[in-house]
Design a protein around this motif. Sequence first.
Motif, PDB file in Angstrom:
ATOM      1  N   ASN A 102      25.615   0.125  49.066  1.00 45.88           N
ATOM      2  CA  ASN A 102      25.714  -0.240  47.658  1.00 45.88           C
ATOM      3  C   ASN A 102      26.873  -1.331  47.073  1.00 45.88           C
ATOM      4  N   CYS A 103      26.203  -2.548  46.675  1.00 46.47           N
ATOM      5  CA  CYS A 103      27.052  -3.622  46.270  1.00 46.47           C
ATOM      6  C   CYS A 103      27.913  -3.353  44.924  1.00 46.47           C
ATOM      7  N   VAL A 104      29.028  -3.116  44.962  1.00 46.18           N
ATOM      8  CA  VAL A 104      29.794  -2.593  43.686  1.00 46.18           C
ATOM      9  C   VAL A 104      29.628  -3.713  42.555  1.00 46.18           C
ATOM     10  N   ASP A 105      29.781  -4.801  43.172  1.00 46.36           N
ATOM     11  CA  ASP A 105      30.010  -6.119  41.957  1.00 46.36           C
ATOM     12  C   ASP A 105      28.770  -6.568  41.586  1.00 46.36           C
ATOM     13  N   THR A 106      27.617  -6.303  42.146  1.00 46.79           N
ATOM     14  CA  THR A 106      26.397  -6.706  41.571  1.00 46.79           C
ATOM     15  C   THR A 106      25.421  -5.627  41.230  1.00 46.79           C
ATOM     16  N   ASN A 107      25.978  -4.421  41.506  1.00 48.36           N
ATOM     17  CA  ASN A 107      25.328  -3.088  41.223  1.00 48.36           C
ATOM     18  C   ASN A 107      23.769  -3.081  42.067  1.00 48.36           C
ATOM     19  N   GLN A 108      23.675  -3.717  43.014  1.00 49.97           N
ATOM     20  CA  GLN A 108      22.492  -3.819  43.854  1.00 49.97           C
ATOM     21  C   GLN A 108      22.434  -2.826  44.941  1.00 49.97           C
ATOM     22  N   ILE A 137      23.034   7.172  55.342  1.00 48.91           N
ATOM     23  CA  ILE A 137      24.401   6.689  55.191  1.00 48.91           C
ATOM     24  C   ILE A 137      24.379   5.545  53.684  1.00 48.91           C
ATOM     25  N   ASN A 138      25.445   6.143  53.051  1.00 53.79           N
ATOM     26  CA  ASN A 138      25.556   5.116  52.048  1.00 53.79           C
ATOM     27  C   ASN A 138      27.108   4.481  52.177  1.00 53.79           C
ATOM     28  N   PHE A 139      26.890   3.173  52.360  1.00 45.98           N
ATOM     29  CA  PHE A 139      27.813   2.160  52.429  1.00 45.98           C
ATOM     30  C   PHE A 139      28.313   1.670  51.054  1.00 45.98           C
ATOM     31  N   PHE A 140      29.471   1.493  50.659  1.00 49.76           N
ATOM     32  CA  PHE A 140      30.163   0.904  49.327  1.00 49.76           C
ATOM     33  C   PHE A 140      30.851  -0.561  49.732  1.00 49.76           C
ATOM     34  N   GLY A 141      30.643  -1.464  48.782  1.00 45.54           N
ATOM     35  CA  GLY A 141      31.320  -2.711  49.376  1.00 45.54           C
ATOM     36  C   GLY A 141      30.936  -3.783  48.220  1.00 45.54           C
ATOM     37  N   TYR A 142      31.714  -5.044  48.370  1.00 49.40           N
ATOM     38  CA  TYR A 142      31.680  -6.081  47.315  1.00 49.40           C
ATOM     39  C   TYR A 142      31.078  -7.288  48.174  1.00 49.40           C
ATOM     40  N   ARG A 143      30.078  -7.772  47.519  1.00 48.18           N
ATOM     41  CA  ARG A 143      29.433  -9.114  47.897  1.00 48.18           C
ATOM     42  C   ARG A 143      30.612 -10.219  47.945  1.00 48.18           C
ATOM     43  N   ASN A 144      31.236 -10.129  46.893  1.00 53.73           N
ATOM     44  CA  ASN A 144      32.365 -11.486  46.628  1.00 53.73           C
ATOM     45  C   ASN A 144      33.644 -10.633  46.791  1.00 53.73           C
ATOM     46  N   PRO A 145      34.298 -10.393  47.685  1.00 53.24           N
ATOM     47  CA  PRO A 145      35.590  -9.867  47.863  1.00 53.24           C
ATOM     48  C   PRO A 145      36.450 -10.387  46.842  1.00 53.24           C
TER      49      PRO A 145
END
Length: 148
Positions: A102-108, A137-145
């Motif tokens: 789950n990309c937090v900054d792009t909501n993808q 498994i659900n991972f969460f992170g940022y594409r552009n940290p």
Amino acid sequence: MQKQTITTKPIRSLEDALERCQILGMRVSRQRRFILELLWQANEHLAAREIYDRLNQQGKEIGHTSVYQNLEALSSQGIIECIERCDGRLYGNISDSHSHINCVDTNQILDVHVELPEDLIRKIEEETGVQITEYSINFFGYRNPQEG
């Protein structure tokens, strides 16, 4: 009378999805084919409204109701994936067991196939008393940290 068993291979292509529709006796209507083609071309998770908009932008006229009915039929039969989120449902093209980033900054939401080590699965089973047959498994992170 013998009971017929259908072996279900993972659906990982448009051809697999169309084949599964036929195996299940589902009619592959023009609208259903449009939706499946779009999901495999887009290769991302889309809301029903996005699917409706994109199809109509492509000149493939399809009604709201038809989009919703076909998405429900395809997801209930396990041909496509439906992810429930607080802001609505998203539909994707992979229906077999997999995990998500789950990309937090792009909501993808990105699909990934993760295999946990067998010894970790056994350890979890021993601790919980539950035999694991499948996992996601659900991972969460940022594409552009954010740079600090």
